[in-house]
Scaffold this motif. Structure first.
Motif: not given
Length: 483
Positions: A30, A92, A113, A115, A117
């Motif tokens: 993230d 992403s 994965k 992510n 932002t």
């Protein structure tokens, strides 16, 4: 002892093969846009090929490295190779499974994965990068201004930076201004201005620009000691969407222009050169203005390549387009106006502007074409015979006159009239004189062979070029058109 050594080596290799494995992990899953992510690929085994990675998550790999180690635990030795890849994800994404061949077997990792932002930008953010355009709707070829603004808060620990202009797909970058830097409200602001032009119509997006900032930070090493290090982070600007309108059919130039044509002299002697300079000034896509290639019957014309001097001035793309054209007349001429058609941005319509005709007076003019030589025979006046002749005398005189006429005609027919005529013509012009041939051929520009030879002769005689002229070809053309 030798056998013991062999057994020991075989044992190590066997142990290595038993511990073949593949591990893949990332430093973070993230992140905010601009953060760097490190992908580690750990390969344990005796024989392995390196991972075949050229990009990660569709992004270029910023840097890569490799380190190798061998560990022994309770007599079991393991060889490890760690491949490290650094990339900057912008959206992403999923890191696809990675395949590595270890000791003859394909090992496959699991997908990861990531992510991403958006970064929150406020008026107090230490670094802010922005793209601005002076226009949102433009025409194909129309120059417009793109400004890159970078704000850095005073006191931020930036020690280095790397700016990257985005790929300008469907746009030409025409000019870059000198950077502008100023202080305001506790920030240092830097601006760069670019002049762009769209290549085709439609809706096009300029991707975000990026700047990498290195800040100083303190880290501990494996021994617990603090040391100074540089921490790189990417900052992205906004993107820009522009609407590009097509130009009317047959029009390639857009802007606001003025045109003029000026000769260096208005009076010359025959075969002397006249230099005419065509100038187009204003604002627009000067690079798309085509060179003039005028033709004037009976006149040698030589064109130079156009020169463009344009730059950003007071935020606008202004400049001058100029072309030099050389005329070599043999008699007085009038140079026709030079015409420029363009799409006028002030009226949103096609406009045609032109120069005034230019009159050049030639002293000691040479006629463009020499009149063919004419030979007239003197008329013989009939004499009145007062003496009355007898029929016998008339017959004798007629026969005698007929014989004399036939004899005189034969003598005149044997004379080399054509040779004398050609000598007369050669005395005034010769294929051996290239200027004479050029003067002759300028009256036959509708013939392809004559036009090609005219271009060669003009380039050699008035263009300062070293060109070989085939004398046989010159002679054939001279005889062909001098008949």
């Amino acid at each position: 002892m030798k056998n013991l050594g062999k057994i020991f080596l075989i044992t190590i290799l066997f142990a290595l093969s038993l511990h073949a494995e593949l591990k893949v992990n990332v430093s973070a899953t993230d992140v905010t846009i601009g953060e760097r992510v490190t992908l580690n690929v750990t390969v344990a085994g005796e024989n392995s090929a390196p991972p075949n990675l050229t990009s990660i998550c569709g992004e270029a790999i910023v840097s890569s490295s490799k380190r190798t180690s061998v560990q022994g635990i309770n007599g079991v030795f393991t060889k490890k190779e760690v491949y490290e890849y650094i990339f900057i994800p912008t959206t992403s994404c999923i890191i696809e499974p990675i395949t590595v061949n270890i000791d003859g077997n394909d090992e496959i990792s699991k997908p990861i994965k990531i992510n991403v932002t958006a970064m929150k930008v406020t008026k107090d953010s230490p670094f802010v990068l922005t793209l601005k355009s002076d226009k949102k709707k433009i025409h194909v070829g129309e120059p417009f201004k793109l400004t890159v603004v970078f704000r850095q808060k005073n006191g931020s620990k930036a020690v280095d930076s790397k700016f990257a202009l985005p790929e300008m797909k469907n746009f030409w970058v025409k000019e870059e201004s000198v950077g502008r830097k100023y202080e305001n409200d506790g920030f240092t602001t830097q601006e760069l201005t670019y002049i762009l032009a769209a290549q085709k119509s439609g809706y096009h997006t300029i991707a975000p620009a990026r700047i990498e900032i290195a800040t100083r930070s303190n880290k501990r090493d494996s021994w617990g000691q603090w040391f100074a290090a540089l921490n790189w982070r990417s900052y992205f600007s906004n993107d820009l969407e522009l609407e590009v309108l097509p130009l009317p059919s047959g029009i390639n130039v857009v802007g606001n222009f003025k045109i003029s044509a000026t000769p260096d002299v208005n009076e010359v002697n025959a075969t002397e050169a006249v230099n005419v300079t065509v100038r187009i000034s204003g604002s627009g896509n000067f690079e798309d203005i085509k060179a003039y290639n005028p033709k004037l019957k009976g006149v040698g014309v030589f064109e130079e390549e156009p020169i463009v001097n344009a730059a950003i001035k007071d935020g606008k793309y202004v400049g001058m387009w100029s072309q030099k054209i050389v005329y070599v007349p043999n008699e007085s001429i009038t140079i026709a106006p030079f015409v420029l058609e363009y799409f006028d941005l002030t009226t949103n319509s096609v406009r045609a502007i032109q120069t005034k005709p230019i009159k050049i007076h030639v002293k000691n003019a040479i006629p463009a074409k020499k009149e063919p030589l004419k030979i007239e025979r003197a008329q013989v006046k009939e004499s009145v015979v007062t003496q009355q002749a007898t029929p016998e005398d008339d017959n004798g005189s007629f026969i005698l006159g007929l014989l004399f006429g036939l004899f005189g005609g034969a003598i005149l027919g044997l004379l080399p009239w054509r040779v004398w005529l050609k000598r007369e013509d050669i005395n005034t012009a010769s294929y051996k004189n290239e200027r004479d041939v050029l003067t002759l051929l300028l009256n036959h520009l509708d013939d392809d062979e004559a036009l090609k030879m005219v271009d060669k002769l003009e380039a050699k005689l008035y263009g300062g070029q070293t060109i070989h002229i085939d004398k046989r070809e010159l002679k054939v053309l001279f005889k062909r058109f001098s008949k």
